[in-house]
Design an enzyme around this catalytic site. Sequence first.
Site, PDB file in Angstrom:
ATOM      1  N   SER C 232      40.809 -19.857 -16.837  1.00 57.87           N
ATOM      2  CA  SER C 232      40.071 -20.560 -15.788  1.00 57.87           C
ATOM      3  C   SER C 232      39.075 -19.674 -15.046  1.00 57.87           C
ATOM      4  CB  SER C 232      40.993 -21.199 -14.743  1.00 57.87           C
ATOM      5  OG  SER C 232      41.930 -22.036 -15.365  1.00 57.87           O
ATOM      6  N   SER C 270      41.096 -22.818 -20.266  1.00 59.43           N
ATOM      7  CA  SER C 270      40.354 -22.280 -19.135  1.00 59.43           C
ATOM      8  C   SER C 270      39.782 -23.409 -18.297  1.00 59.43           C
ATOM      9  CB  SER C 270      39.223 -21.377 -19.639  1.00 59.43           C
ATOM     10  OG  SER C 270      38.586 -20.732 -18.551  1.00 59.43           O
ATOM     11  N   ASP C 272      37.554 -24.653 -15.862  1.00 60.93           N
ATOM     12  CA  ASP C 272      36.310 -24.077 -15.340  1.00 60.93           C
ATOM     13  C   ASP C 272      35.655 -25.051 -14.372  1.00 60.93           C
ATOM     14  OD1 ASP C 272      36.728 -21.844 -16.999  1.00 60.93           O
ATOM     15  OD2 ASP C 272      35.815 -22.903 -18.681  1.00 60.93           O
TER      16      ASP C 272
END
Lengths: 333, 333, 333, 333
Positions: C232, C270, C272
């Site tokens: 992230s 991740s 984001d």
Amino acid sequence: MTQLPARARDLGVVPGEFPTGPLNAITDVPGVRVGQVTVREGSDLRTGVTAIVPDRLPLPANLFVGNGYGKLVGATQLVELGEIETPILLTGTLSAFRAADALVSYMLAQPGNEEVISINPVVGETNDGYLSDVRSRPITEAHVLDALHSATTGPVAEGAVGAGTGTTALGFKAGIGTSSRQVVLGDGRSFTVGVLAQANFGGVLQVLGQTVDARQVLAGLPESEDTEQGNSCMIITATDGPLDARQLGRVARRAVFGMARVGANYSHGSGDYGIAFSTRSGEPVGEGNLDPVFFAVQEAVEEALLNSLFMAETTTGYCGRIRYAVPHDLVRR
Amino acid sequence: MTQLPARARDLGVVPGEFPTGPLNAITDVPGVRVGQVTVREGSDLRTGVTAIVPDRLPLPANLFVGNGYGKLVGATQLVELGEIETPILLTGTLSAFRAADALVSYMLAQPGNEEVISINPVVGETNDGYLSDVRSRPITEAHVLDALHSATTGPVAEGAVGAGTGTTALGFKAGIGTSSRQVVLGDGRSFTVGVLAQANFGGVLQVLGQTVDARQVLAGLPESEDTEQGNSCMIITATDGPLDARQLGRVARRAVFGMARVGANYSHGSGDYGIAFSTRSGEPVGEGNLDPVFFAVQEAVEEALLNSLFMAETTTGYCGRIRYAVPHDLVRR
Amino acid sequence: MTQLPARARDLGVVPGEFPTGPLNAITDVPGVRVGQVTVREGSDLRTGVTAIVPDRLPLPANLFVGNGYGKLVGATQLVELGEIETPILLTGTLSAFRAADALVSYMLAQPGNEEVISINPVVGETNDGYLSDVRSRPITEAHVLDALHSATTGPVAEGAVGAGTGTTALGFKAGIGTSSRQVVLGDGRSFTVGVLAQANFGGVLQVLGQTVDARQVLAGLPESEDTEQGNSCMIITATDGPLDARQLGRVARRAVFGMARVGANYSHGSGDYGIAFSTRSGEPVGEGNLDPVFFAVQEAVEEALLNSLFMAETTTGYCGRIRYAVPHDLVRR
Amino acid sequence: MTQLPARARDLGVVPGEFPTGPLNAITDVPGVRVGQVTVREGSDLRTGVTAIVPDRLPLPANLFVGNGYGKLVGATQLVELGEIETPILLTGTLSAFRAADALVSYMLAQPGNEEVISINPVVGETNDGYLSDVRSRPITEAHVLDALHSATTGPVAEGAVGAGTGTTALGFKAGIGTSSRQVVLGDGRSFTVGVLAQANFGGVLQVLGQTVDARQVLAGLPESEDTEQGNSCMIITATDGPLDARQLGRVARRAVFGMARVGANYSHGSGDYGIAFSTRSGEPVGEGNLDPVFFAVQEAVEEALLNSLFMAETTTGYCGRIRYAVPHDLVRR
């Protein structure tokens, strides 16, 4: 069942608490005109075009997609830029693209647009294929330009006219309906909220809480099957309150929520959309002052949808199919 | 106005056409348990926790944000991955984060989760600050674990219990309500749709079309002002139909649409959310077969909200404020 | 590989064309302070809190979810109302809810907030579980209040500090990075765009087009596996340009797009996110004038991410795991 | 600067790590055909149509709107139902609606569609108005039907052909580009990911990290101004991996993210869209197995965009404007 068209209030049906504008129509919002072309040809065509034409463009706007099973043209740019840059057209499903192309023609021809090479036409549609031969795509550029050029302030024709010529709601013949409300915000300013709806959806009609079930009312009448199908609803809201695009998105949502008040069932096949725009910039409206607008739009949607029904006349169309008007005797108060 | 709590059907109020499940509760969906902890302390605290606990996780899920003025925890991952990976908690506004942290504790302690380092707790909330001292954030980890561990199948307590202990809807005391529907799809398969709502929103009560206006009903009673304020509504829908996340999003939208059936006004201050999840994978449901699910969820929401009202008892709380129960005599049929 | 931390420009790495602000930091935006608390305890804890604290609240804001696999607290209200009403906190994944609760404490204690019963804390997180024991949820209210109360204008600590103490990007030790740009719009007005990033994502590092592949650079070093995992990235953008919430959404999107410039691979794991806010109201920025802001934010994100890497020192943490700093010799120009 | 068109790999430019399919084209995905019609008439028209034609329909699909400043037709239904029900057309901006109408004609004429009254044509566009007279809306139904009927498997024409005849990217002549990748998931199954792009956006060209700045390269050449403007990018991704609509949305996002790899600047005026569809149902792909797909699509986008540039030839068009091809000598390895 012969009856004259009547608006809801003419029948004693008065939804909500806010006062209406003088015309009880979207044209109560200053700077908003409406033009309509009705296409009734032979037994096959029951369709048309309804144009909502602001005096100036672009204007702040937003969209709520309650059910995206529809062919709305212009959605992504409207949301990205938070504005409409053309009038809004409504028509029948498969004609939406010809209408969009015609709207491009109209825009290219506007004075001052000689160098314009990007136009985002906004065209909503609902499926009038029960009463009209949609596969023929009957809407021409001439129809669209006629609707745009004939747009006026003043009363708006309702019922089986324009984009509502062939539509159905709640098992009955419906069409175009409009209504307006006057709201006073917490900060003392007053604005108008106007709604125009192309009604074409399923459910069981509720009139101020009273059930008017088309399956029962129409039982035994010829060609009265399939009464509950839904084929989309387009609701256009205009206001002269200086709401920004984000706030107009909140308004557009409530327009679609308001469909439930008349018994909409939000079926899979009904692409239900709200578009809201503002005609005015100015001192922004504080978020905490929006409730009157939110409540008013739901009331106006309720009344616009009832008007779209009560103003519509029994219509025979494609393949001999019939959609019956709501019998006024059942709803008069 | 002393009366025993009663469910809508006990009062002859029967919304819609689909049959209910055996319990007429979200727990009719196999694999769904509910646990609740009620926090009533002194005159200040009228709050609690309601936990919807699936037997296995993760499950396909989706979210509709009707009005995002709320503090729902876990929204973005739920939507991105289309699943819930924890039970769903409901509680009071400012306690949502302590509840989420406690839900993390619960998940970390589950057998098999010893190596887990990512958890997306899902916690909804509505503001019970009229009847309860929300600034004290009274919900503890013990309350949350108690709700989770006590979750059972069987009947679900309704009214002023759990996360509904301090909530209000349509000017009356409301709380937790539940209902279910059995649907048969076009492909012959039958499923259950169950709804649990934390009701806390504004508007004017409609009971099967009959207006029960709190402003009139409660006129003159002490502490009966502010009856229309809205402070959010959380609606959880469960089904054992093998809907995928996208389809569950369509269901969640209709859950929020269903609020209009009881008179919700979708005010600015009411963060209205629908979360829908499915307990079962299997042969997917064709899109054209979803209508029974769409219609059933609206019916179940209507009944769950009525249950949340009719099962709630008049409650005095923080600062001596009072919320009155709906007088059953006004709605009994 | 012993080296002193250095900012990108100190190594001759100068992304883009716009001039930076005086500090080349988010604090170049007037009215924005940053406070950080670093938690390094024993070998187990490498975590912390980073607080972005505007001088006044609420402020227009918006969010872009590039990949929603994260636990961002406060998302739905931020989007609905188009504003932040609290400082923004960044921390480690499982501590996000305790941090949110502590932020509520902070807000409740602010002068003038004595009657407030609704607060929407905004807390982003990334997973620092490789170098830190996230299951222990080490962040306390004291840590959060310390970060908030210590927030200042002036230079911002970068690298393995605050919420970046335990994070990793592109196979190397990363952390907090910041950068700013000064833009002049077509209408002649000039604004600052500042970015602060919590870098923690996968991919292969690109420095102004030069590949620095951690798999090769670190080959053979102990504990250098798993270099490409992504956990992230939170990117906060502030500007004193009077952008509205919709426009800030467009900015937030470009912040996430800018991650690609340093080699981000936008992996499944991740989450984001970009959050953008404006500190100033005023004459709105015309849509056609936004390009300098759009380009500047991408440049600033690129440089902030490089700063987060080049300022980070090799760190040993939980279970003896090691994340290595980018060797400056490989990137110096 | 006379040079033969060449694909990126022919110039030694090999982005990424995954192997390509046999043709390195979207047609490597079984069941996907491409047809193109190029419209070059006189000095005014440099436009055309590109059709991506799946063998069967509907197919699971989704959309990411990176920047909604475009006229994509069909967006809301695509997202609502998570599917495409027509081939995907690409063309020039103002011709999108005529193309959509022609696509309706095509669909109505398909065997078995005799009763169909609802069609959601999907038409993307970018603005080729620098080199072509877009106001004339030159695309006819015949062009569209020709593109659809001529669609074949096998190699795909690239550069200044079809919908790319008049487009520009990164200051150079661009057009249509395609590429593919073969991925092996964690579960051992292997799939193909194919990309086709209509490149037409701003920024500074990056070729595997090397800057090729059109402003410098073309300095002094006639008609070489305005090299950085962006006028939208449409990226179509196909895969035979059985991803569902939600997962395809995650893929579509990464396609737009991948534009940054060649230097896209995501300007205000560039409506950047990703559409992803899957040709196959089957055992679903676990979310944790998606990373190879996510990484492959970014690689394929990078290469497709480079192909769109390196295959394009210097083109003179409307008003004598010129777009120059990227000089291969500057990028050959």
